[in-house]
Design an enzyme around this catalytic site. Structure first.
Site, mmCIF file in Angstrom:
data_model
loop_
_atom_site.group_PDB
_atom_site.id
_atom_site.type_symbol
_atom_site.label_atom_id
_atom_site.label_comp_id
_atom_site.label_asym_id
_atom_site.label_seq_id
_atom_site.Cartn_x
_atom_site.Cartn_y
_atom_site.Cartn_z
ATOM 1 N N ARG A 10 0.837 -1.198 0.000
ATOM 2 C CA ARG A 10 0.000 0.000 0.000
ATOM 3 C C ARG A 10 0.871 1.247 0.000
ATOM 4 O O ARG A 10 1.895 1.293 0.697
ATOM 5 C CB ARG A 10 -0.836 0.005 1.260
ATOM 6 C CG ARG A 10 -2.178 0.612 1.097
ATOM 7 C CD ARG A 10 -2.947 0.476 2.389
ATOM 8 N NE ARG A 10 -3.963 -0.569 2.351
ATOM 9 C CZ ARG A 10 -5.087 -0.483 1.657
ATOM 10 N NH1 ARG A 10 -5.341 0.570 0.899
ATOM 11 N NH2 ARG A 10 -5.972 -1.455 1.697
ATOM 12 N N TYR A 88 -4.178 -9.972 -2.941
ATOM 13 C CA TYR A 88 -4.287 -9.151 -1.722
ATOM 14 C C TYR A 88 -5.248 -9.785 -0.711
ATOM 15 O O TYR A 88 -4.852 -10.227 0.368
ATOM 16 C CB TYR A 88 -4.715 -7.727 -2.113
ATOM 17 C CG TYR A 88 -5.118 -6.870 -0.947
ATOM 18 C CD1 TYR A 88 -4.168 -6.418 -0.031
ATOM 19 C CD2 TYR A 88 -6.452 -6.510 -0.736
ATOM 20 C CE1 TYR A 88 -4.538 -5.633 1.060
ATOM 21 C CE2 TYR A 88 -6.832 -5.726 0.346
ATOM 22 C CZ TYR A 88 -5.874 -5.296 1.235
ATOM 23 O OH TYR A 88 -6.245 -4.530 2.321
ATOM 24 N N ASP A 142 7.084 -5.672 4.334
ATOM 25 C CA ASP A 142 5.949 -6.475 4.790
ATOM 26 C C ASP A 142 5.584 -7.719 3.981
ATOM 27 O O ASP A 142 6.092 -7.965 2.899
ATOM 28 C CB ASP A 142 4.727 -5.582 4.970
ATOM 29 C CG ASP A 142 4.107 -5.817 6.345
ATOM 30 O OD1 ASP A 142 4.626 -6.669 7.074
ATOM 31 O OD2 ASP A 142 3.104 -5.173 6.672
ATOM 32 N N VAL A 387 -0.447 1.898 18.198
ATOM 33 C CA VAL A 387 -1.456 2.644 18.945
ATOM 34 C C VAL A 387 -0.986 2.846 20.395
ATOM 35 O O VAL A 387 -1.103 3.935 20.957
ATOM 36 C CB VAL A 387 -2.817 1.905 18.895
ATOM 37 C CG1 VAL A 387 -3.771 2.451 19.937
ATOM 38 C CG2 VAL A 387 -3.423 2.028 17.497
ATOM 39 N N LYS A 389 1.989 3.129 21.502
ATOM 40 C CA LYS A 389 3.035 4.156 21.567
ATOM 41 C C LYS A 389 2.431 5.550 21.343
ATOM 42 O O LYS A 389 2.850 6.527 21.955
ATOM 43 C CB LYS A 389 4.114 3.880 20.527
ATOM 44 C CG LYS A 389 4.907 2.607 20.812
ATOM 45 C CD LYS A 389 6.110 2.453 19.900
ATOM 46 C CE LYS A 389 6.937 1.242 20.330
ATOM 47 N NZ LYS A 389 8.143 1.039 19.544
ATOM 48 N N GLU A 390 1.441 5.601 20.430
ATOM 49 C CA GLU A 390 0.821 6.901 20.132
ATOM 50 C C GLU A 390 0.102 7.428 21.375
ATOM 51 O O GLU A 390 0.115 8.626 21.659
ATOM 52 C CB GLU A 390 -0.165 6.749 18.962
ATOM 53 C CG GLU A 390 0.550 6.439 17.641
ATOM 54 C CD GLU A 390 -0.407 6.057 16.512
ATOM 55 O OE1 GLU A 390 -1.634 6.077 16.716
ATOM 56 O OE2 GLU A 390 0.084 5.731 15.410
ATOM 57 N N ASP A 508 43.755 -29.242 2.358
ATOM 58 C CA ASP A 508 42.832 -29.927 3.274
ATOM 59 C C ASP A 508 41.942 -30.818 2.394
ATOM 60 O O ASP A 508 41.832 -30.591 1.176
ATOM 61 C CB ASP A 508 42.009 -28.860 4.021
ATOM 62 C CG ASP A 508 40.826 -29.450 4.725
ATOM 63 O OD1 ASP A 508 41.027 -30.363 5.539
ATOM 64 O OD2 ASP A 508 39.689 -29.007 4.456
ATOM 65 N N TYR A 509 41.281 -31.811 2.995
ATOM 66 C CA TYR A 509 40.507 -32.730 2.152
ATOM 67 C C TYR A 509 39.001 -32.384 2.137
ATOM 68 O O TYR A 509 38.513 -31.794 1.183
ATOM 69 C CB TYR A 509 40.738 -34.179 2.610
ATOM 70 C CG TYR A 509 40.162 -35.168 1.627
ATOM 71 C CD1 TYR A 509 40.807 -35.439 0.415
ATOM 72 C CD2 TYR A 509 38.953 -35.796 1.875
ATOM 73 C CE1 TYR A 509 40.260 -36.316 -0.507
ATOM 74 C CE2 TYR A 509 38.389 -36.672 0.953
ATOM 75 C CZ TYR A 509 39.055 -36.925 -0.239
ATOM 76 O OH TYR A 509 38.511 -37.778 -1.159
ATOM 77 N N ASP A 510 38.291 -32.697 3.260
ATOM 78 C CA ASP A 510 36.837 -32.491 3.262
ATOM 79 C C ASP A 510 36.485 -31.010 3.229
ATOM 80 O O ASP A 510 37.031 -30.223 3.994
ATOM 81 C CB ASP A 510 36.217 -33.093 4.526
ATOM 82 C CG ASP A 510 36.439 -34.585 4.600
ATOM 83 O OD1 ASP A 510 35.612 -35.323 4.076
ATOM 84 O OD2 ASP A 510 37.471 -35.000 5.178
#
Ligand code: ADP
Ligand code: G6P
Length: 734
Positions: A10, A88, A142, A387, A389-390, A508-510
């Site tokens: 949006r 949507y 989102d 909300v 926090k507001e 090194d091997y593996d």
């Protein structure tokens, strides 16, 4: 500064068309309200859907809309009715939304919805790709666009991509329900930085990445081939000052400028100044726990009848996703419950619940926030919840109480709120009583802490922290690329190699010469590897040594016929070409009886894991165990062993999905140095992939060409990202 473009389903404004008149209205929801305050800082565009079906618009109208949106720095992605229905309303809101909010019983699993989701995500990605210019950054938002990061990364790997999820990320047990679970994770992993509101969501995501994809995770980095993805939590904030300033102005307005709502509120208090207001504000969504809230309010009035006539619940519900079945049912349920509570407890002079089913202008929200004594925020599941926090920001006189669900992301930052379990109506009713009777001093004490915290970590801080992390991950990626063996570095190595006469090559091997197998005994060299080694050996200037943690038997039999030296068990044994095995270091195995039983208990507790016994070491392998449990147990095992090893002069080596206990002081660094003693090599090459090879990278003379396979931090001079690249490099040497 580089531009940052925002991509979200949006746009911050939605379009309303009436009689060919275009009206822009602010979009609701946490994403839009939060990002609206910050996106202009980044000089980019906001790419998204303007909120109405494109097939209802003529071409002229579409152009007019585009022009209007350009003024807002927005770029529209038009969606047809069918796309809105399937992508949507469909996959986004009938599949992902219920899944991520733990409403498993509401999930729709229709493949047709998934197909549309992929198609529309591609549409957003294409629009973003059209908009990006060299050096730009993309920040995707989102759950509706989970596939877009990968769609952009695969076309433009050089673009830095951020992704933020505004809703919860569910636990693996829930996420795994979805048939398209891997595709969603893969889509998200196209981003360079992935952000969540809380550490819990991040933890769930890691667990899904580990279990579904098997990628390696170290701290908050995911390592995939040649990329590092940073994952972190960034609790979203609000535009604090905007709410505080608006609340301050509300009280200073002269009577004639006050809104109708404001005057109504003042009238309410006029009747009796001791009256109280409780506020509830949400989108009408089943994740918000609105019915529970009404039931709890009814219970409160039932248990504390002295409050009947003295307390009103103002319930604001913004219409949301009104064509989706479960939202339609919820609307009906809420209306019935409101009627029920008002019928039971109301009178001619008293309406217990004032219910508004509509969006409100910002000024009215502020009037409500600042006039209500209590905010009732009781979602059954919520990514963050702005909300809450507001409300805090709007309390300029520092009074007011929040009753808050522990299921909301915001609860992590609001320890001073009255915390409730949204399914416990008795507890909510009790908290309503506590809130309404809380002394002002206590309210202030709690509110001061809340305000300080929410003011400090506001939406600007949130977005700047996210962007800072984006820059950090860019640097991290660059450092990987800087050490990577590019074609010019390869040329340099080849030239140096060609100009030298006596070369020591440690391999090194593996994980270096060959990939990891579930069963360690299945790692025999294949045709290609034999050929590469034969070719290197042919050159009399080369002395090749395979240096490995393996035991003597396997490597000796697998490499029979090769003109190669073997150093095994991390340096305990050496077998020079054509000679017998000799011990390189003084190792002993008297410690084994005390360590073996510990490892055995871990085998019993970790299905799929097993012990390998070497002459001077014991190895616990967990590659075949369920990945998360394996990692967890490995950490436990290291912990337990740490207390044991000091007494025995032992060392713990952590390899790739193995924990090895061995006599101390023996390692590939010591072994390789001993091998080089009294010989005049004029070129040294060492290649290895894990922790045990780091000893060699550190100990070898500085002029050596040391190469790490993989992306982790290393003491090696260079890196390559796969076994295939090692083989390619070795074949190029001649
Ligand atoms: P969500 O993102 O799930 O909707 P949040 O609480 O995080 O939940 O964000 C909701 C946002 O929508 C807030 O910024 C809030 O102010 C706004 N909002 C909620 N209800 C209304 C309403 N009735 N009218 C206008 N804005 C609203
Ligand atoms: C939540 C989501 C947002 C969404 C908003 C409103 O906040 O996280 O992505 O935009 O709800 O929902 P809507 O479906 O109307 O966009």
């Amino acid at each position: 500064m580089n531009r940052i473009h925002i991509v979200s389903n949006r746009l911050p404004v939605s379009i309303n068309v009436e009689n060919d008149n275009i009206e822009l209205i602010p979009s609701v929801g946490g994403l839009a309200t939060g990002m609206r305050s910050v996106y202009k800082e980044y000089n980019g565009k906001w790419i998204g859907w303007p909120g109405l079906p494109s097939d209802e618009l003529g071409d002229n109208l579409k152009t007019d809309i585009e022009e209007k949106l350009v003024e807002e720095d927005c770029v529209s992605v038009h969606l047809s009715k069918e796309e809105i229905d399937l992508y949507y309303d469909g996959f986004s809101n009938r599949t992902i939304w219920p899944l991520f909010h733990y409403f498993a019983q509401y999930i729709d699993y229709e493949p047709q919805l998934w197909d549309a989701f992929v198609k529309v995500n591609q549409k957003f990605a294409d629009k973003a790709l059209e908009t990006i210019e060299e050096g730009d950054t993309i920040w995707i938002h989102d759950y509706q666009l989970l596939l877009v990061p990968e769609m952009i990364k695969s076309k433009k790997p050089g673009v830095t991509v951020g992704f933020f999820l505004h809703i919860p990320f569910p636990s693996f047990e829930v996420f795994r329900i979805l048939p398209w679970r891997k595709e969603l994770i893969q889509g998200m992993l196209g981003a360079d930085l992935i952000g969540f509101h809380t550490f819990d969501y991040q933890r769930h995501f890691f667990s899904c990445v580990r279990r579904l994809m098997g990628y390696e995770i170290s701290f908050n980095e995911i390592h995939i081939e040649d990329r590092i993805i940073l994952v972190d939590s960034f609790p979203m904030g609000i535009d604090y000052d905007k709410f505080r300033d608006a609340a301050t102005q509300t009280f200073q307005k002269p009577l004639q400028e006050k809104s109708k709502l404001h005057r109504e509120l003042e009238k309410y208090f006029l009747v009796s100044p001791n009256r109280k207001l409780i506020l509830s504000i949400d989108r009408l969504d089943y994740s918000k726990g609105i019915p529970n809230r009404l039931q709890a309010f009814a219970k409160f009035l039932e248990e504390y009848p002295e409050f009947i006539g003295k307390v009103t619940l103002i319930m604001l519900a913004v219409p949301s996703r009104g064509t989706v079945e479960h939202y339609i049912n919820l609307k009906r349920e809420v209306e019935e419950l409101v009627g029920n509570v008002n019928g039971r407890f109301g009178s001619i002079n008293y309406t217990p619940v004032w219910y508004f089913y509509r969006s409100m202008p910002f000024e009215s929200l502020i009037e409500l926030y600042s006039s209500c004594d209590v905010a009732l925020v009781t979602p059954v599941r919520d990514g963050m919840n702005l909300v809450a926090k507001e409300y805090v920001a709007s309390r300029t006189n520092r009074t007011g109480v929040i009753i808050l669900s522990e299921m909301a992301g915001v609860s992590k930052e609001m320890g001073e709120a009255l915390m409730i379990n949204p399914n416990n109506t008795g507890e909510i009713a009790q908290s309503i009583y506590q809130a309404l009777t809380m002394p002002l001093d206590e309210q202030r004490e709690r509110m001061i802490y809340l305000q300080d915290r929410i003011k400090r970590y506001d939406v600007f801080k949130w977005s700047s922290e996210f962007v800072k992390s984006l820059r950090k991950v860019e640097k991290l990626q660059n450092s990987i690329y800087a050490k990577k063996v590019s074609s010019s570095i390869l040329e340099k190595i080849k030239t140096e190699y060609a100009g030298t006469q006596k070369r020591s090559i440690f391999l090194d091997y593996d994980g270096t010469l060959t990939g990891f197998k579930k069963n360690p005994n299945d790692a025999k060299p294949d045709e290609e590897l034999h050929k590469i080694l034969y070719k290197l050996e042919e050159d009399p200037k080369n002395v090749i040594t395979v240096i490995s943690g393996r035991d003597r038997e396997s490597l000796e039999s697998w490499l029979e016929g090769h003109k190669i030296n073997l150093i095994v068990e991390h340096g305990v044994w050496i077998k020079k070409y054509g000679k017998d095995w000799k011990m390189l270091a003084n190792a002993n195995d008297t410690w084994k009886p005390s360590i073996r039983p510990i490892l055995e208990t871990f085998v019993d507790r970790t299905p799929g894991s097993f012990i390998e016994e070497k002459n001077y070491s014991l190895v616990w392998h967990f590659r075949k165990a369920e990945p998360e449990q394996g990692e967890l147990r490995a950490n436990e095992l290291k912990d337990e062993l740490t207390t044991m090893i000091a007494n025995h002069n032992l060392e713990i080596l952590e390899g790739n999905k193995v924990i090895e206990v061995k006599s101390g002081g023996i390692n590939k660094g010591m072994a390789s140095l001993q091998f080089l003693q009294n010989q005049n090599f004029d070129f040294i090459l060492a290649i290895g992939d894990d922790w045990t090879d780091e000893y060699m990278f550190r100990e070898l003379p500085e002029s050596s060409v040391t190469i790490k396979v993989g992306l982790k931090h290393t003491a090696a001079r260079y890196k390559v990202d796969s076994v295939a690249k090692v083989r390619n490099l070795l074949s190029e040497l001649n």
